[in-house]
Design a protein around this motif. Sequence first.
Motif, PDB file in Angstrom:
ATOM      1  N   LYS A   2      55.738 -34.743  15.595  1.00  0.00           N
ATOM      2  CA  LYS A   2      57.081 -34.565  15.026  1.00  0.00           C
ATOM      3  C   LYS A   2      57.380 -33.710  14.155  1.00  0.00           C
ATOM      4  O   LYS A   2      56.855 -33.865  12.769  1.00  0.00           O
ATOM      5  N   VAL A  10      63.047 -37.678   7.453  1.00  0.00           N
ATOM      6  CA  VAL A  10      62.491 -38.568   6.966  1.00  0.00           C
ATOM      7  C   VAL A  10      62.930 -40.063   8.081  1.00  0.00           C
ATOM      8  O   VAL A  10      62.541 -40.772   8.667  1.00  0.00           O
ATOM      9  N   VAL A  11      64.341 -40.074   8.486  1.00  0.00           N
ATOM     10  CA  VAL A  11      65.056 -41.273   8.898  1.00  0.00           C
ATOM     11  C   VAL A  11      64.580 -40.695  10.496  1.00  0.00           C
ATOM     12  O   VAL A  11      64.383 -41.824  11.637  1.00  0.00           O
ATOM     13  N   THR A  12      64.112 -39.539  11.305  1.00  0.00           N
ATOM     14  CA  THR A  12      63.481 -39.362  12.094  1.00  0.00           C
ATOM     15  C   THR A  12      62.325 -39.785  12.425  1.00  0.00           C
ATOM     16  O   THR A  12      61.917 -39.443  13.675  1.00  0.00           O
ATOM     17  N   GLY A  13      61.630 -39.487  11.500  1.00  0.00           N
ATOM     18  CA  GLY A  13      60.204 -40.084  11.028  1.00  0.00           C
ATOM     19  C   GLY A  13      59.374 -39.120  11.687  1.00  0.00           C
ATOM     20  O   GLY A  13      57.813 -38.490  11.902  1.00  0.00           O
TER      21      GLY A  13
END
Lengths: 455, 258
Positions: free
Chosen positions: A4, A71-74
Amino acid sequence: MFEKILVANRGEIALRILRACRTLGIEAVVAYSEADRESLPVQLADEAICIGPADARRSYLSAPAVISAAVVTGCEAIHPGYGFLSEDDAFAEVVRAHDLTFIGPPAAVLERFASKEGTRRLLAAHGLPTIPGSGMLRDDLHALEEAERIGYPVLIKPSAGGGGKGMRMVRSPRELESAIRVCRSEAKAAFGDDSLYLERWLEDNRHVEVQVAVDRYGRGVHLGERDCSVQRRHQKILEEAPTPALSETAREDLAQRAIRAVVAAGYENVGTLEFLVDASGDAYFIEINCRIQVEHPVTEVLTGIDLVATQIRIAAGEPLGFSQADVTLRGHAIEFRINAEDPDHEFRPSAGVVERYLVPGGPGVRMDSHLYAGYEVPPFYDSLLGKLIVWGPDREAAIARARCALDELLVDGVVTNIPIHQALLASEPFLAGRMTTSLLDRVGSAAFLAAAARA
Amino acid sequence: MSDTMPEPRHDARPSHRSTASGVAPTGATAAPVGPVPAGRVEHARTDDARAGDHAAIDRLVSELLPAWIARLAASGRGAIEVREDSWTVRLRRPAGGATGPADGRRSTDRPSRQQPGHEGHGHGPTALERHRSARSAAAGTHSSNGSGAPAAMAVGPRPVAAGGPADRRGRTDPHRAVATSPAVGVFHARGDVRRGARVRSGDPIGAIDMLGIPQEVVAPADGVVADILVEPGETVEYGQDLVAIELMTQTGAAGGTA
């Protein structure tokens, strides 16, 4: 390979990266500003996340916002595209500190090539000829002394960034004094760094650049050159390859020297070495661009190599997977930058709603654009609406196809620079392959347009 | 000039000036259409003047826009005009009440590309519309988790109750104002901010953790907390609706209903 990736850019390049991710089987998250909520990459993305307001300093240029979004979406990696944070070594370092991969050269490599002045010295040491120039300018007095030593006319250049911002050619000490202030503030605004240097101005030069790709294991190839001599105020508007300025042997020689020098200097990932070629055919190294470039499709259609995918694979630590012998350059390609600018009014940027949009087709025609009918072009960012890339077995065939394609291309509702491209394709200097970087400015765009209208 | 280059229907300058419509926080019940520097001449402006304008717009947006939005919401009118120094800001309610077609398309409620509806998208607005509705239809079943993200940062659909029709009502309700996220990160509400709690405009009501640095969320208006629209620990994007505030009106009716 990554699973991702965060796309930290906008417009056509965000779409281009998204497409590369799709072909590699990577999930792409598009980070966008509020002004780009309705944009095509946001609509087509696997995921999209708003990172800030329209003001790029608080969205696309905000390292914390971009990294937080990753970071928050991985995401495991961030693709910065071109412009914005793409060549910011401090950003690349912070990305790494958050256990993410910066898609581009590693921070240490970016840092080594961050200063244009330092890079010229480094690559000169590895055998590339450079233009006489100054070191970093300390103050106005130092600038005047250095300009005197180099000899007018001189070009003022910002040490950071690119794209013609903060750049001025001056012919006298008086011009230098007033221009240097403008350059400082432009460079500060565009790159957050106002350090400048001087370079001798080569009259009637051509801009030729060599595309390279180097993997983590020091294996590198060149992918030929591109001629970007058609410029308006230091902004490229049309690029083509091969360059009509050099013979096949001279081109091969330049590309070989470029790849040898960057591999020896420890470069990594895709990059471009820019050269000025003077009237006698001598090439001088001017700078390296440590990112994917706007005009990369020219090389893609000549080589069949996906440069964005290559960039991602190298950043993931994969070996290049092909050698110089595998690279063949076929035919001739021309790229036209379609900008929201009004050629009849000094290329004033335009904005508004695209009411109709028709894309040309046929053999050898590629359009990289984020436009769609109903899209509102926001006024906050650069004016690039897309790129029309045309390929032909030779230059003449490419030009013939380009004429058809430009006639077919329809962007209704926003004023574009399409007429200047049509005028170029009707102009003798371009057809004869004699464009130089200053020609359009010297003759004046209006004269080009008028000549085309008569034809 | 060929017919591929029609005359512009939008003059570049007014378009430029309408820039602030994109600056509005998404949770706003109104969009400002253009801080217009009164009586300035566009073409003669220097870079400094432009930089000054940008700074002024930034300041107007960050300091005063929430209050104006609350004022517009409270006024019940379609549009208001505010003068501030040499600037005139016009705020208007979005047509049809909703904030636009982008409404509800967030990272946090997006289907992954494995969802049906992804394949076979064409070009043009019709295809995009289809594309979009297929995605929103799939949103309810989506529950992907960011692979590297800690469990507390779950990326999933927003609760239907908060993100659905009730939320829409909140956006257009003249008696409500919504605190939106100042950053992309992880939301934490303040412990004492619960439904029914009284807040004053500017009160800190929560924070967004952006890479470990808290970004304060403040109440956009005086009122009573009507709804906390995201769970603590949930991932939020910039501009996302966080907390709905029932406005205190002069009659005090709003306070009474909370």
